[in-house]
Design a protein around this motif. Structure first.
Motif, PDB file in Angstrom:
ATOM      1  N   MET A 121      88.345  57.714  82.226  1.00 56.83           N
ATOM      2  CA  MET A 121      87.046  57.760  82.904  1.00 56.83           C
ATOM      3  C   MET A 121      86.036  58.418  81.971  1.00 56.83           C
ATOM      4  O   MET A 121      85.870  59.636  81.968  1.00 56.83           O
ATOM      5  N   LEU A 122      85.381  57.653  81.159  1.00 59.44           N
ATOM      6  CA  LEU A 122      84.409  58.157  80.201  1.00 59.44           C
ATOM      7  C   LEU A 122      83.002  57.829  80.664  1.00 59.44           C
ATOM      8  O   LEU A 122      82.756  56.767  81.255  1.00 59.44           O
ATOM      9  N   GLY A 123      82.064  58.734  80.396  1.00 55.97           N
ATOM     10  CA  GLY A 123      80.677  58.527  80.780  1.00 55.97           C
ATOM     11  C   GLY A 123      79.946  57.648  79.780  1.00 55.97           C
ATOM     12  O   GLY A 123      80.474  57.249  78.741  1.00 55.97           O
ATOM     13  N   GLY A 124      78.698  57.323  80.108  1.00 55.07           N
ATOM     14  CA  GLY A 124      77.889  56.507  79.226  1.00 55.07           C
ATOM     15  C   GLY A 124      77.133  57.350  78.219  1.00 55.07           C
ATOM     16  O   GLY A 124      77.247  58.577  78.166  1.00 55.07           O
ATOM     17  N   ALA A 125      76.347  56.677  77.378  1.00 51.85           N
ATOM     18  CA  ALA A 125      75.579  57.358  76.335  1.00 51.85           C
ATOM     19  C   ALA A 125      74.336  56.536  76.039  1.00 51.85           C
ATOM     20  O   ALA A 125      74.299  55.318  76.277  1.00 51.85           O
ATOM     21  N   ILE A 126      73.330  57.211  75.521  1.00 51.34           N
ATOM     22  CA  ILE A 126      72.085  56.559  75.144  1.00 51.34           C
ATOM     23  C   ILE A 126      71.615  57.159  73.829  1.00 51.34           C
ATOM     24  O   ILE A 126      71.781  58.369  73.594  1.00 51.34           O
ATOM     25  N   GLN A 127      71.098  56.319  72.964  1.00 47.93           N
ATOM     26  CA  GLN A 127      70.587  56.749  71.668  1.00 47.93           C
ATOM     27  C   GLN A 127      69.111  56.383  71.571  1.00 47.93           C
ATOM     28  O   GLN A 127      68.721  55.235  71.823  1.00 47.93           O
ATOM     29  N   LEU A 128      68.298  57.375  71.193  1.00 49.78           N
ATOM     30  CA  LEU A 128      66.861  57.187  71.019  1.00 49.78           C
ATOM     31  C   LEU A 128      66.494  57.559  69.592  1.00 49.78           C
ATOM     32  O   LEU A 128      66.925  58.599  69.084  1.00 49.78           O
ATOM     33  N   THR A 129      65.703  56.723  68.940  1.00 48.71           N
ATOM     34  CA  THR A 129      65.243  56.966  67.575  1.00 48.71           C
ATOM     35  C   THR A 129      63.727  56.985  67.559  1.00 48.71           C
ATOM     36  O   THR A 129      63.091  56.024  67.995  1.00 48.71           O
ATOM     37  N   PHE A 130      63.174  58.093  67.058  1.00 41.92           N
ATOM     38  CA  PHE A 130      61.728  58.243  66.943  1.00 41.92           C
ATOM     39  C   PHE A 130      61.373  58.412  65.469  1.00 41.92           C
ATOM     40  O   PHE A 130      62.039  59.171  64.758  1.00 41.92           O
ATOM     41  N   ARG A 131      60.343  57.740  65.037  1.00 44.74           N
ATOM     42  CA  ARG A 131      59.850  57.869  63.670  1.00 44.74           C
ATOM     43  C   ARG A 131      58.422  58.396  63.685  1.00 44.74           C
ATOM     44  O   ARG A 131      57.594  57.909  64.447  1.00 44.74           O
ATOM     45  N   ARG A 132      58.188  59.409  62.853  1.00 39.76           N
ATOM     46  CA  ARG A 132      56.876  60.054  62.745  1.00 39.76           C
ATOM     47  C   ARG A 132      56.362  60.466  64.126  1.00 39.76           C
ATOM     48  O   ARG A 132      55.274  60.100  64.565  1.00 39.76           O
ATOM     49  N   MET A 133      57.190  61.240  64.802  1.00 43.67           N
ATOM     50  CA  MET A 133      56.835  61.746  66.117  1.00 43.67           C
ATOM     51  C   MET A 133      55.986  63.005  65.959  1.00 43.67           C
ATOM     52  O   MET A 133      56.345  63.927  65.219  1.00 43.67           O
ATOM     53  N   ALA A 134      54.862  63.053  66.641  1.00 36.86           N
ATOM     54  CA  ALA A 134      53.919  64.150  66.473  1.00 36.86           C
ATOM     55  C   ALA A 134      53.465  64.656  67.835  1.00 36.86           C
ATOM     56  O   ALA A 134      53.288  63.873  68.778  1.00 36.86           O
TER      57      ALA A 134
END
Length: 313
Positions: free
Chosen positions: A256-269
């Protein structure tokens, strides 16, 4: 350090100037500003009623820079305008590694079982600009830029919830501090030219004697119209994982494993101007664009409508 329930009073005059027996920006301030500081490691611990945190820095360096953020002759790291009675100074802090860790306190309002929040970054730097009055060394405006390169951050859902609670616990103290700063902020900065003194010769680089108009133009080019704080991250990889099932007994054995999410931000200010008034011009902002003019017209219209209602009352 410990968070305060009520904000402390302002610091007042510069302790460097008071220790040197002077009341204005002078030789003692210039000597301290010219120091090059190197610290192998430094640990800062912060205690709050809801959590405690620690900041660890390795290979910390602090030094003066010119307005272009480059190390140069110390006489080029400050701009003094005798007509305004103000001086601009520029500093930079760099480090090799930064480690941040936060956890709930035993007597806080957090859950009894929490996951400590951890963040490790690589090289980074902070650029600091200060505008002070020469007659009393008080800071009129400041600009702080927090610059980070590539950043990888792995968070579980419990850590994300804990981080939101930590921010909520600090919001009340931060709001009180902001209200104090706004109440003490001057309505309009009225600067009177100081009396001529021999110390003004320090502002002339390499013995040059530019005209007052050129000094004013150079000062305006690098002047801070209002205090501001900035955060710039070149690249942020954020991984959020669900560990709710992993905390249950036997969950991993049954797959029973949970989910995951990946977010990538470039030049975040992020840009924050705490003292900016509604309807004022935004052309001096770091990332100003023409689209802000529409917002400015909308804000000025709301302010005028509000003022008209107040006048009627």
């Amino acid at each position: 350090m410990r968070t305060c329930e009520e904000p402390r009073p302002p610091n007042g005059q510069s302790p460097i100037a008071l220790a040197a027996g002077q009341s204005e920006y002078g030789f003692a301030e210039k000597v301290v500003e010219g120091m090059f500081i190197v610290v192998n490691s430094i640990t800062i611990k912060i205690h709050s009623k809801a959590f405690h945190a620690s900041f660890e820095l390795w290979q910390l360096q602090g030094y003066s820079v010119n307005p272009g953020w480059q190390q140069s002759d110390l006489r080029l790291t400050r701009i003094t305008d005798p007509q305004r009675g103000e001086v601009l100074t520029f500093k930079e802090l760099t480090w090799q590694t930064l480690r941040i860790e936060a956890d709930a306190t035993d007597n806080g309002d957090q859950d009894p079982v929490t996951t400590p929040l951890r963040l490790i970054t690589n090289q980074g730097r902070i650029q600091i600009s200060l505008k002070r009055r020469t007659k009393d060394c008080n800071v009129v405006a400041s600009k702080l830029m927090f610059l980070l390169d590539d950043l990888l951050w792995v968070l579980t859902d419990s850590q994300l919830k804990a981080m939101m609670k930590y921010a909520e616990s600090l919001s009340e103290a931060m709001e009180k501090s902001a209200q104090q700063r706004k109440s003490l902020a001057p309505e309009s900065v009225q600067v009177t030219p100081p009396a001529p003194s021999a110390q003004q010769s320090w502002a002339q680089p390499f013995g040059a004697s530019p005209s007052p108009s050129s000094i004013g133009q150079y000062f305006d080019k690098h002047d801070m119209k209002e205090s501001s704080y900035h955060l710039l991250i070149s690249r942020l990889d954020l991984h959020i994982c669900d560990d709710s099932h992993a905390r249950e007994a036997g969950a991993l054995k049954h797959g029973m494993l949970g989910g995951a999410i990946q977010l990538t931000f470039r030049r975040m200010a992020f840009d924050y101007y705490p003292f900016h008034r509604a309807g004022d011009a935004c052309k001096h902002w770091v990332r100003y664009s023409e689209a802000m003019e529409t917002r400015g017209q909308w804000a000025r219209k709301l302010v005028s409508e509000f003022q008209s209602k107040i006048e009627k009352l």
